[in-house]
Design an enzyme around this catalytic site. Structure first.
Site, PDB file in Angstrom:
ATOM      1  N   SER A  32     -27.357  11.024  -0.240  1.00 53.82           N
ATOM      2  CA  SER A  32     -26.021  11.375  -0.731  1.00 53.82           C
ATOM      3  C   SER A  32     -25.012  10.872   0.284  1.00 53.82           C
ATOM      4  O   SER A  32     -25.341  10.714   1.469  1.00 53.82           O
ATOM      5  CB  SER A  32     -25.894  12.901  -0.841  1.00 53.82           C
ATOM      6  OG  SER A  32     -24.551  13.262  -1.095  1.00 53.82           O
TER       7      SER A  32
ATOM      8  N   TYR B 238     -27.617  21.508   2.454  1.00 55.58           N
ATOM      9  CA  TYR B 238     -27.571  20.265   1.670  1.00 55.58           C
ATOM     10  C   TYR B 238     -27.250  19.088   2.593  1.00 55.58           C
ATOM     11  O   TYR B 238     -27.945  18.067   2.590  1.00 55.58           O
ATOM     12  CB  TYR B 238     -26.528  20.392   0.561  1.00 55.58           C
ATOM     13  CG  TYR B 238     -26.514  19.216  -0.406  1.00 55.58           C
ATOM     14  CD1 TYR B 238     -27.443  19.133  -1.431  1.00 55.58           C
ATOM     15  CD2 TYR B 238     -25.574  18.197  -0.288  1.00 55.58           C
ATOM     16  CE1 TYR B 238     -27.439  18.057  -2.326  1.00 55.58           C
ATOM     17  CE2 TYR B 238     -25.558  17.118  -1.173  1.00 55.58           C
ATOM     18  CZ  TYR B 238     -26.500  17.060  -2.192  1.00 55.58           C
ATOM     19  OH  TYR B 238     -26.488  15.993  -3.068  1.00 55.58           O
TER      20      TYR B 238
ATOM     21  N   LYS C  80     -29.903  16.024   3.392  1.00 52.92           N
ATOM     22  CA  LYS C  80     -29.634  14.636   2.996  1.00 52.92           C
ATOM     23  C   LYS C  80     -29.585  13.716   4.223  1.00 52.92           C
ATOM     24  O   LYS C  80     -30.010  12.558   4.157  1.00 52.92           O
ATOM     25  CB  LYS C  80     -28.338  14.550   2.191  1.00 52.92           C
ATOM     26  CG  LYS C  80     -28.430  15.256   0.826  1.00 52.92           C
ATOM     27  CD  LYS C  80     -29.500  14.626  -0.062  1.00 52.92           C
ATOM     28  CE  LYS C  80     -29.556  15.233  -1.447  1.00 52.92           C
ATOM     29  NZ  LYS C  80     -30.573  14.604  -2.312  1.00 52.92           N
TER      30      LYS C  80
HETATM   31  N1  LIG Z   1     -24.273  14.588  -8.709  1.00 47.95           N
HETATM   32  C1  LIG Z   1     -23.790  14.134  -7.562  1.00 47.95           C
HETATM   33  O1  LIG Z   1     -22.577  14.053  -7.368  1.00 47.95           O
HETATM   34  C2  LIG Z   1     -24.726  13.701  -6.475  1.00 47.95           C
HETATM   35  C3  LIG Z   1     -24.183  13.025  -5.376  1.00 47.95           C
HETATM   36  C4  LIG Z   1     -25.020  12.598  -4.365  1.00 47.95           C
HETATM   37  C5  LIG Z   1     -26.377  12.857  -4.436  1.00 47.95           C
HETATM   38  N2  LIG Z   1     -26.884  13.533  -5.507  1.00 47.95           N
HETATM   39  C6  LIG Z   1     -28.323  13.754  -5.519  1.00 47.95           C
HETATM   40  O2  LIG Z   1     -28.879  13.150  -6.664  1.00 47.95           O
HETATM   41  C7  LIG Z   1     -30.026  13.884  -7.093  1.00 47.95           C
HETATM   42  C8  LIG Z   1     -29.853  14.251  -8.557  1.00 47.95           C
HETATM   43  O3  LIG Z   1     -28.664  15.004  -8.702  1.00 47.95           O
HETATM   44  P1  LIG Z   1     -28.064  15.420 -10.113  1.00 47.95           P
HETATM   45  O4  LIG Z   1     -26.615  15.530  -9.919  1.00 47.95           O
HETATM   46  O5  LIG Z   1     -28.597  14.549 -11.169  1.00 47.95           O
HETATM   47  O6  LIG Z   1     -28.683  16.895 -10.241  1.00 47.95           O
HETATM   48  P2  LIG Z   1     -29.030  17.773 -11.536  1.00 47.95           P
HETATM   49  O7  LIG Z   1     -29.038  19.181 -11.073  1.00 47.95           O
HETATM   50  O8  LIG Z   1     -28.168  17.391 -12.666  1.00 47.95           O
HETATM   51  O9  LIG Z   1     -30.538  17.318 -11.863  1.00 47.95           O
HETATM   52  C9  LIG Z   1     -31.584  17.575 -10.966  1.00 47.95           C
HETATM   53  C10 LIG Z   1     -32.908  17.510 -11.704  1.00 47.95           C
HETATM   54  O10 LIG Z   1     -33.935  17.782 -10.728  1.00 47.95           O
HETATM   55  C11 LIG Z   1     -34.815  18.758 -11.254  1.00 47.95           C
HETATM   56  N3  LIG Z   1     -35.398  19.530 -10.149  1.00 47.95           N
HETATM   57  C12 LIG Z   1     -34.754  20.431  -9.369  1.00 47.95           C
HETATM   58  N4  LIG Z   1     -35.618  20.946  -8.486  1.00 47.95           N
HETATM   59  C13 LIG Z   1     -36.808  20.347  -8.699  1.00 47.95           C
HETATM   60  C14 LIG Z   1     -38.080  20.477  -8.089  1.00 47.95           C
HETATM   61  N5  LIG Z   1     -38.309  21.340  -7.099  1.00 47.95           N
HETATM   62  N6  LIG Z   1     -39.099  19.701  -8.557  1.00 47.95           N
HETATM   63  C15 LIG Z   1     -38.886  18.836  -9.585  1.00 47.95           C
HETATM   64  N7  LIG Z   1     -37.704  18.693 -10.202  1.00 47.95           N
HETATM   65  C16 LIG Z   1     -36.669  19.444  -9.758  1.00 47.95           C
HETATM   66  C17 LIG Z   1     -33.973  19.611 -12.171  1.00 47.95           C
HETATM   67  O11 LIG Z   1     -34.790  20.291 -13.137  1.00 47.95           O
HETATM   68  C18 LIG Z   1     -33.057  18.571 -12.789  1.00 47.95           C
HETATM   69  O12 LIG Z   1     -33.621  17.982 -13.948  1.00 47.95           O
HETATM   70  C19 LIG Z   1     -30.119  15.089  -6.161  1.00 47.95           C
HETATM   71  O13 LIG Z   1     -31.017  14.795  -5.118  1.00 47.95           O
HETATM   72  C20 LIG Z   1     -28.703  15.216  -5.628  1.00 47.95           C
HETATM   73  O14 LIG Z   1     -28.668  15.850  -4.373  1.00 47.95           O
HETATM   74  C21 LIG Z   1     -26.089  13.957  -6.525  1.00 47.95           C
END
Ligand SMILES: NC(=O)c1ccc[n+]([C@@H]2O[C@H](COP(=O)([O-])OP(=O)(O)OC[C@H]3O[C@@H](n4cnc5c(N)ncnc54)[C@H](O)[C@@H]3O)[C@@H](O)[C@H]2O)c1
Length: 291
Positions: free
Chosen positions: A182, A197, A201
């Site tokens: 991230s 978090y 990351k």
């Molecule tokens: N959305 C953002 O702005 C953003 C920015 C930077 C990084 N990220 C990273 O991107 C990744 C995805 O984020 P997102 O926004 O799509 O999140 P989200 O919450 O929309 O989706 C996350 C998915 O991961 C699954 N999940 C959660 N815990 C789990 C586990 N222990 N085992 C297996 N599956 C699991 C959930 O069921 C869900 O389907 C994450 O690592 C997040 O930290 C997101």
């Protein structure tokens, strides 16, 4: 004659395709170069990919992008129903698809998922460690269990995925791992208290570099660091008009990202087009970290 051509098409095509893919792997590994055009290098035909947290948000977006580029994709998630929905979308693109339920923080569950992929497709070429969670409690009040859960899923979960699939890739002599970090590995988001978090990351970034160094040249390990993206994880924040406006105006691109914005980055890092890239953190944030 026609019968002979049909037999060749139906029975020999998959074998020829597998031989071609192995030959491409061999040339890439041995010489670090390919005679193909750059667009051919970006193609993922015949490759088997696994995406964790693929049931929604960024994981779903990247699973579909890999399938669009030609890969067969296994959608792994804690939530089997959403993983099945995404697997159906992948199959509709004409690729082979699997839906797997596993908690990425549990090594036995991830191993069982890897065994299922290898039993079905004989190999796993690409792993995207995307599953992640957050916790927005101020640090002084945070329960230790919440800190541990975020570190368990976001950092230990990434290590488990790398270790389980990395062993298979090292034994095969090639593989590509993409860890989703991230921009919050590099900066603190204004007004968002989520110490575990940020720490997790930042850990993913250094873990990516450590494994890239250990496993080169057989397995390439890279990371993507997304900025503010529109996913269910951020629904609460983006529902607040003030916060949504702040994120938009503080991002030079003038908008928050969409899951499809990661498609090019993940396909590039999974493909032969990035064969000389390892240990890299590709920031995809619309320029947010520039200001
Ligand atoms: N959305 C953002 O702005 C953003 C920015 C930077 C990084 N990220 C990273 O991107 C990744 C995805 O984020 P997102 O926004 O799509 O999140 P989200 O919450 O929309 O989706 C996350 C998915 O991961 C699954 N999940 C959660 N815990 C789990 C586990 N222990 N085992 C297996 N599956 C699991 C959930 O069921 C869900 O389907 C994450 O690592 C997040 O930290 C997101």
């Amino acid at each position: 004659m026609e019968f002979l051509i049909c037999v060749i098409c139906v029975y020999l095509r998959p074998i020829l395709r597998a031989l071609c893919v192995s030959a491409v792997d061999y040339v890439t590994y041995k010489e670090g170069t390919m005679a193909d055009s750059v667009l051919a290098q970006l193609g993922l035909g015949g490759r088997a990919a696994v995406v964790t947290g693929a049931g929604q948000g960024l994981g779903r977006g990247m699973a579909l992008a890999l399938a669009q580029a030609g890969a067969d994709v296994a959608a792994l998630d804690l939530n089997l129903a959403t993983a099945e929905g995404v697997a159906a979308e992948i199959a509709a693109l004409g690729r082979r698809a699997l839906a797997l339920r596993a908690d990425v923080s549990q090594a036995d569950q991830v191993q069982a998922a890897a065994d299922a992929v290898i039993a079905a497709w004989g190999r796993a070429d690409i792993l995207v460690n995307n599953a992640g969670i957050s916790c927005h409690d101020p640090s002084a009040e945070m329960a230790l269990a919440d800190w541990r859960r975020v570190l368990d899923v976001n950092l230990t979960g990434v290590f488990i995925g790398c270790q389980v699939f990395g062993r298979h890739m090292l034994a095969r002599g090639s593989g590509r791992i993409i860890n989703i970090a991230s921009m919050s590995a590099l900066i603190v988001n204004r007004g968002v208290p989520q110490a575990p978090y940020y720490a997790s990351k930042a850990g993913v970034v250094m873990l990516t570099k450590a494994l890239a160094a250990e496993w080169a040249p057989r397995v390439r390990v890279n990371a993507i660091a997304p900025g503010y993206m529109r996913t269910p994880l951020n629904e609460g924040f983006l529902a607040d008009p003030q916060r949504a406006a702040e994120w938009t105006t503080t991002t030079p691109a003038g908008r928050v990202g969409e899951p499809a914005d990661l498609g090019g980055a993940v396909v590039y890092l999974a493909s032969d087009a990035s064969s000389f890239v390892t240990g890299h953190v590709l920031v995809v944030d619309g320029g947010f970290t520039l200001w």
